[in-house]
Scaffold this motif. Structure first.
Motif, mmCIF file in Angstrom:
data_model
loop_
_atom_site.group_PDB
_atom_site.id
_atom_site.type_symbol
_atom_site.label_atom_id
_atom_site.label_comp_id
_atom_site.label_asym_id
_atom_site.label_seq_id
_atom_site.Cartn_x
_atom_site.Cartn_y
_atom_site.Cartn_z
ATOM 1 N N VAL A 1 -4.387 -0.181 -4.657
ATOM 2 C CA VAL A 1 -5.496 -0.774 -4.178
ATOM 3 C C VAL A 1 -6.784 -0.596 -4.977
ATOM 4 O O VAL A 1 -7.605 -1.599 -4.854
ATOM 5 N N HIS A 2 -6.882 0.406 -5.789
ATOM 6 C CA HIS A 2 -7.842 0.651 -6.733
ATOM 7 C C HIS A 2 -7.542 0.172 -7.962
ATOM 8 O O HIS A 2 -8.609 0.235 -8.925
ATOM 9 N N THR A 3 -6.420 -0.431 -8.312
ATOM 10 C CA THR A 3 -6.312 -0.948 -9.855
ATOM 11 C C THR A 3 -5.858 -2.179 -9.923
ATOM 12 O O THR A 3 -5.887 -2.938 -10.824
ATOM 13 N N GLY B 1 -9.864 -10.763 -6.598
ATOM 14 C CA GLY B 1 -9.261 -9.821 -6.332
ATOM 15 C C GLY B 1 -9.980 -8.828 -5.278
ATOM 16 O O GLY B 1 -10.866 -8.937 -4.683
ATOM 17 N N ILE B 2 -9.129 -7.431 -5.265
ATOM 18 C CA ILE B 2 -9.688 -6.704 -4.038
ATOM 19 C C ILE B 2 -11.084 -6.018 -4.517
ATOM 20 O O ILE B 2 -11.750 -6.079 -3.419
ATOM 21 N N GLN C 1 -2.412 -1.010 8.515
ATOM 22 C CA GLN C 1 -2.824 -2.039 9.436
ATOM 23 C C GLN C 1 -4.385 -2.685 9.221
ATOM 24 O O GLN C 1 -4.513 -3.979 9.083
ATOM 25 N N GLN C 2 -5.154 -1.473 9.085
ATOM 26 C CA GLN C 2 -6.438 -1.903 8.875
ATOM 27 C C GLN C 2 -6.575 -2.657 7.498
ATOM 28 O O GLN C 2 -7.662 -3.629 7.240
ATOM 29 N N LEU C 3 -6.082 -1.876 6.260
ATOM 30 C CA LEU C 3 -6.307 -2.712 5.159
ATOM 31 C C LEU C 3 -5.672 -4.248 5.206
ATOM 32 O O LEU C 3 -6.056 -5.234 4.587
ATOM 33 N N LEU D 1 -7.135 -6.809 2.263
ATOM 34 C CA LEU D 1 -7.004 -6.063 1.083
ATOM 35 C C LEU D 1 -5.633 -5.906 0.566
ATOM 36 O O LEU D 1 -5.332 -5.726 -0.534
ATOM 37 N N ILE D 2 -4.568 -6.002 1.530
ATOM 38 C CA ILE D 2 -3.160 -5.857 1.251
ATOM 39 C C ILE D 2 -2.469 -6.777 2.108
ATOM 40 O O ILE D 2 -2.942 -7.188 3.176
#
Length: 458
Positions: A397-399, A151-152, A444-446, A451-452
């Motif tokens: 992203v946080h869940t 997971g993330i 773009q960075q994520l 991460l995505i």
């Protein structure tokens, strides 16, 4: 003769004394001017005071990814527009930033909700940081919802985002957060970043309604619908024109949860954007404006379905008032939405378990650590915030364990209309209270960090 010499000496001493008076005055004036700054530095060093745990300075400013310093974004569709790169001319009367008090600030109390403990996670502000930034947050010690092996949360420490990502930041606020201590802490910050625009009685009466387990869990029905899956897979759908003729609807609906926001027109566009809505993010202002601006495209209000949950992004007290009225089936007490009958935006049979509300700490955290835009150094700092779509995506992203993002701005955004449901081409709008270009770079960075998964045509 001696008398004359003594008189000369006295006159000479008087002359020397008078000569030194300007020097003494300059020294005194210098001390007077520097003293307030020393006091401010002392207060910042003490901020936020007893009851907070301290961490090393883990936040660092990333390089500005923008070609220019234009303040931007139009995802909400209701703010005064700017045309880059002309100089900013928007006249906004913004409130002064909250003052840092010299007295120590009350710390957070341990909350007593199920599987939840409270503490405060902080970073001492640098002396050059303005007090309104408030890079100190409530922290919740909640066990993970899944045992996802990839997971993330397990991947983010190996990326450049590990230095700014807080896995215990409260994404949602609920009844247990409405305490005098937390109110005193968060009333320092205006708008969506705190409770400065909210009186204590309204806060308590509203958050007291959010007192079920469904209100503090983003995926409150995961146990019933997981089907043995170890990972929560989320599709986060923006309204960008890149989705037009994308044929991504089936892929979107295959996810466990589908996030949407604001003027999410679905009917007639299912092939491109899917048909399901699990979590709908909005503020009262963006909802009302979406109903007005996108009615011609078929938007009539929030989507209705058994699985749909409604996640308020509180910008003002009107969000708290509307949420309370909708959840309790009572009229809105005051403000622009004041009514004689209960609000009908969410259907007549909606239950309190359907409602959630983002925590001000979470909004301030993503502003400070992920989207610290140039606007924060200007007179517009009090109205700047991440766009509603950005809040939704970063909440995922946080869940979530896995996140796929669709309909968000990409570097070739000029090739697509503002929205996928536009009948004619409309360029993306840019506004003073968001920074869409910075958000575009963050996506773009994520994506490149793994991460995505960001949907792009190129």
């Amino acid at each position: 003769m001696m008398t004359g010499i003594g008189l000369q000496r006295r006159l000479w001493l008087c002359f020397l004394g008078v000569s030194f008076l300007p020097v003494i005055y300059i020294i005194f004036l210098s001390l007077e001017l520097t003293m307030p700054w020393r006091m401010v530095d002392l207060n910042l060093a003490q901020f936020p005071g007893i009851g907070y745990t301290r961490e090393p300075n883990r936040f660092h400013d990333s390089e500005d990814p923008l070609v220019d310093k234009t303040l931007s974004d139009g995802s909400d569709g209701q703010h005064t527009r700017t045309t880059p790169p002309t100089p900013l001319s928007l006249k906004v009367q913004s409130t002064s930033p909250a003052r840092v008090r010299s007295s120590t600030e009350p710390g957070a109390r341990t909350t007593k909700g199920p599987d939840l403990k409270g503490a405060l996670l902080t970073k001492s502000p640098k002396p050059t940081e303005p007090p309104f930034i408030g890079d100190s947050y409530y922290s919740e010690d909640a066990p993970p919802r899944t045992d996802c092996p990839d997971g993330i949360r397990s991947r983010v420490p190996q990326t450049d985002f590990g230095v700014r990502y807080l896995d215990r930041i409260p994404v949602l606020q609920w009844a247990k957060h409405a305490t005098p201590e937390q109110y005193q802490r968060l009333r320092l910050y205006p708008g969506t970043h705190g409770w400065a625009n909210l009186d204590y009685n309204t806060l308590v009466s509203t958050l007291s309604v959010l007192n079920t387990s469904a209100n503090w869990h983003m995926f409150d029905d995961w146990e019933r619908r997981s089907n043995g899956s170890q990972c929560v897979r989320c599709a986060v759908v923006g309204n960008g024109g890149i989705l037009k003729e994308s044929k991504k609807g089936r892929d979107i609906d295959r996810h466990d949860y589908v996030f949407r926001t604001n003027g999410a027109v679905i009917k007639g566009f299912e092939q491109d954007v899917g048909s399901r809505t699990s979590l709908y993010t909005f503020s009262t202002n963006t909802l009302r404006n979406s109903m007005k601006n996108y009615a011609g495209a078929g938007y009539r209000g929030p989507p209705f379905s058994e699985e749909t949950r409604y996640v308020f992004l509180p910008d003002h007290d009107r969000d708290y008032l509307l949420m309370k009225a909708a959840a309790t089936h009572t009229p809105v007490e005051r403000g622009p939405e004041r009514s004689k009958t209960p609000p009908s935006y969410f259907g007549g049979n909606v239950t309190v378990e359907k409602f959630k509300m983002y925590h001000p700490d979470f909004i301030r955290y993503i502003r400070n650590r992920f989207l610290r835009a140039h606007a924060m150094q200007t007179k517009y700092k009090d109205i700047y915030r991440p766009s509603t779509g950005a809040v939704m995506l970063l909440a995922a992203v946080h869940t979530c364990d896995q996140v796929s993002a669709y309909g968000f701005m990409t570097p070739d955004y000029m090739n697509y209309s503002d929205h996928y449901y536009d009948s004619q081409y409309h360029p993306v709008g840019f506004f003073i209270n968001h920074d869409l270009r910075m958000e575009m770079t963050l996506w773009q960075q994520l994506h490149h960090a793994g991460l995505i998964t960001l949907y792009m045509r190129q």
